[in-house]
Design a protein around this motif. Structure first.
Motif, PDB file in Angstrom:
ATOM      1  N   GLU A  21      -1.832  -9.541   3.375  1.00  0.00           N
ATOM      2  CA  GLU A  21      -1.711  -8.683   2.202  1.00  0.00           C
ATOM      3  C   GLU A  21      -3.013  -7.930   2.029  1.00  0.00           C
ATOM      4  N   VAL A  22      -2.892  -6.609   1.933  1.00  0.00           N
ATOM      5  CA  VAL A  22      -4.053  -5.754   1.730  1.00  0.00           C
ATOM      6  C   VAL A  22      -3.735  -4.781   0.593  1.00  0.00           C
ATOM      7  N   LYS A  23      -4.750  -4.091   0.139  1.00  0.00           N
ATOM      8  CA  LYS A  23      -4.524  -3.106  -0.911  1.00  0.00           C
ATOM      9  C   LYS A  23      -3.666  -1.972  -0.370  1.00  0.00           C
ATOM     10  N   ASP A  24      -2.859  -1.391  -1.253  1.00  0.00           N
ATOM     11  CA  ASP A  24      -1.916  -0.342  -0.856  1.00  0.00           C
ATOM     12  C   ASP A  24      -2.603   0.814  -0.134  1.00  0.00           C
ATOM     13  N   GLY A  25      -3.712   1.296  -0.663  1.00  0.00           N
ATOM     14  CA  GLY A  25      -4.404   2.441  -0.072  1.00  0.00           C
ATOM     15  C   GLY A  25      -4.940   2.141   1.317  1.00  0.00           C
ATOM     16  N   TYR A  26      -5.458   0.940   1.521  1.00  0.00           N
ATOM     17  CA  TYR A  26      -5.982   0.554   2.827  1.00  0.00           C
ATOM     18  C   TYR A  26      -4.860   0.546   3.866  1.00  0.00           C
ATOM     19  N   ALA A  27      -3.705   0.016   3.467  1.00  0.00           N
ATOM     20  CA  ALA A  27      -2.565  -0.017   4.384  1.00  0.00           C
ATOM     21  C   ALA A  27      -2.041   1.391   4.653  1.00  0.00           C
ATOM     22  N   ARG A  28      -1.840   2.163   3.599  1.00  0.00           N
ATOM     23  CA  ARG A  28      -1.208   3.479   3.706  1.00  0.00           C
ATOM     24  C   ARG A  28      -2.132   4.520   4.356  1.00  0.00           C
ATOM     25  N   ASN A  29      -3.431   4.462   4.055  1.00  0.00           N
ATOM     26  CA  ASN A  29      -4.346   5.512   4.508  1.00  0.00           C
ATOM     27  C   ASN A  29      -5.132   5.171   5.764  1.00  0.00           C
ATOM     28  N   TYR A  30      -5.254   3.900   6.103  1.00  0.00           N
ATOM     29  CA  TYR A  30      -6.065   3.536   7.264  1.00  0.00           C
ATOM     30  C   TYR A  30      -5.261   2.801   8.338  1.00  0.00           C
ATOM     31  N   LEU A  31      -4.682   1.659   7.986  1.00  0.00           N
ATOM     32  CA  LEU A  31      -4.047   0.816   8.993  1.00  0.00           C
ATOM     33  C   LEU A  31      -2.794   1.442   9.603  1.00  0.00           C
ATOM     34  N   MET A  32      -1.896   1.925   8.788  1.00  0.00           N
ATOM     35  CA  MET A  32      -0.632   2.457   9.304  1.00  0.00           C
ATOM     36  C   MET A  32      -0.793   3.771  10.067  1.00  0.00           C
ATOM     37  N   PRO A  33      -1.575   4.747   9.596  1.00  0.00           N
ATOM     38  CA  PRO A  33      -1.720   5.992  10.381  1.00  0.00           C
ATOM     39  C   PRO A  33      -2.360   5.776  11.749  1.00  0.00           C
ATOM     40  N   ARG A  34      -3.197   4.764  11.886  1.00  0.00           N
ATOM     41  CA  ARG A  34      -3.859   4.489  13.160  1.00  0.00           C
ATOM     42  C   ARG A  34      -3.028   3.573  14.053  1.00  0.00           C
ATOM     43  N   GLY A  35      -1.879   3.142  13.577  1.00  0.00           N
ATOM     44  CA  GLY A  35      -1.007   2.291  14.373  1.00  0.00           C
ATOM     45  C   GLY A  35      -1.480   0.852  14.462  1.00  0.00           C
ATOM     46  N   LEU A  36      -2.343   0.432  13.540  1.00  0.00           N
ATOM     47  CA  LEU A  36      -2.860  -0.928  13.563  1.00  0.00           C
ATOM     48  C   LEU A  36      -1.935  -1.910  12.849  1.00  0.00           C
ATOM     49  N   ALA A  37      -0.990  -1.386  12.048  1.00  0.00           N
ATOM     50  CA  ALA A  37      -0.106  -2.252  11.286  1.00  0.00           C
ATOM     51  C   ALA A  37       1.208  -1.533  11.008  1.00  0.00           C
ATOM     52  N   THR A  38       2.223  -2.341  10.676  1.00  0.00           N
ATOM     53  CA  THR A  38       3.502  -1.804  10.226  1.00  0.00           C
ATOM     54  C   THR A  38       3.867  -2.508   8.934  1.00  0.00           C
ATOM     55  N   GLY A  39       4.754  -1.893   8.180  1.00  0.00           N
ATOM     56  CA  GLY A  39       5.199  -2.501   6.936  1.00  0.00           C
ATOM     57  C   GLY A  39       5.985  -3.764   7.196  1.00  0.00           C
ATOM     58  N   TRP A  40       5.932  -4.694   6.260  1.00  0.00           N
ATOM     59  CA  TRP A  40       6.629  -5.962   6.415  1.00  0.00           C
ATOM     60  C   TRP A  40       8.021  -5.852   5.825  1.00  0.00           C
ATOM     61  N   THR A  41       9.004  -6.316   6.578  1.00  0.00           N
ATOM     62  CA  THR A  41      10.381  -6.448   6.090  1.00  0.00           C
ATOM     63  C   THR A  41      10.908  -7.787   6.580  1.00  0.00           C
ATOM     64  N   LYS A  42      12.027  -8.206   6.034  1.00  0.00           N
ATOM     65  CA  LYS A  42      12.605  -9.484   6.455  1.00  0.00           C
ATOM     66  C   LYS A  42      13.039  -9.447   7.914  1.00  0.00           C
ATOM     67  N   GLY A  43      13.505  -8.299   8.364  1.00  0.00           N
ATOM     68  CA  GLY A  43      13.943  -8.174   9.755  1.00  0.00           C
ATOM     69  C   GLY A  43      12.801  -8.062  10.742  1.00  0.00           C
ATOM     70  N   ALA A  44      11.586  -7.912  10.243  1.00  0.00           N
ATOM     71  CA  ALA A  44      10.432  -7.741  11.131  1.00  0.00           C
ATOM     72  C   ALA A  44       9.936  -9.064  11.707  1.00  0.00           C
ATOM     73  N   GLN A  45      10.497 -10.178  11.261  1.00  0.00           N
ATOM     74  CA  GLN A  45      10.046 -11.472  11.774  1.00  0.00           C
ATOM     75  C   GLN A  45      10.259 -11.586  13.282  1.00  0.00           C
ATOM     76  N   LYS A  46      11.330 -10.996  13.813  1.00  0.00           N
ATOM     77  CA  LYS A  46      11.579 -11.003  15.257  1.00  0.00           C
ATOM     78  C   LYS A  46      10.463 -10.258  15.982  1.00  0.00           C
TER      79      LYS A  46
END
Length: 150
Positions: A21-46
């Motif tokens: 869990e990270v702050k929304d801005g860190y996830a939206r503005n840094y991690l996700m645009p650089r491809g370092l993370a994806t959003g969590w969903t229940k189907g993402a466990q696979k």
């Protein structure tokens, strides 16, 4: 707070496959645009299970093996041959991929370029120190000797 799945190693945050869990801005503005993370969903466990399985296949399993690799890496410097100018400045910089390839070419163990940390960019000839994370508890300091192409 945003719940995300790391897809790459992020220093100080976690390894691929970790759910954090990270702050929304860190996830939206840094991690996700650089491809370092994806959003969590229940189907993402696979997807998380696949990332963790791939990581287990790549990493060194025991501390003893990691210590043996560390000793072999620290025993001799890694020589990287690059193009350089007359005053010793490089055309570009030595990358982690260059260092990993030089270790393999010298007969050393195969190292994942993502495990190599370069404290400052290597843009000149000479000797430089880099860190290689071999295991959660084992880190090697490797001397990289940058020489000009012949």
């Amino acid at each position: 707070m945003a719940k995300i799945i790391l897809t790459h190693e992020v220093t100080g945050l976690g390894a691929p496959g970790d759910i954090v869990e990270v702050k929304d801005g860190y996830a939206r503005n840094y991690l996700m645009p650089r491809g370092l993370a994806t959003g969590w969903t229940k189907g993402a466990q696979k997807q998380v299970d696949q990332i963790r399985a791939a990581r287990r296949a790549r990493e060194i399993h025991t501390i003893e093996d990691a210590r043996a690799v560390r000793d072999s890496l620290q025993s001799k410097p890694v020589v990287v041959s690059v193009r350089s100018g007359a005053n010793g400045r490089l055309f570009g910089a030595v990358t982690t991929a260059d260092i990993a390839a030089a270790v393999s070419a010298a007969g050393g163990p195969a190292i994942d370029k993502r495990k190599i940390e370069v404290p400052t960019a290597i843009k000149s000839l000479g000797e430089h120190k880099v860190h290689v994370r071999l295991h959660a508890d084992v880190q090697a300091t490797v001397e990289v000797r940058v020489v000009p192409n012949a």
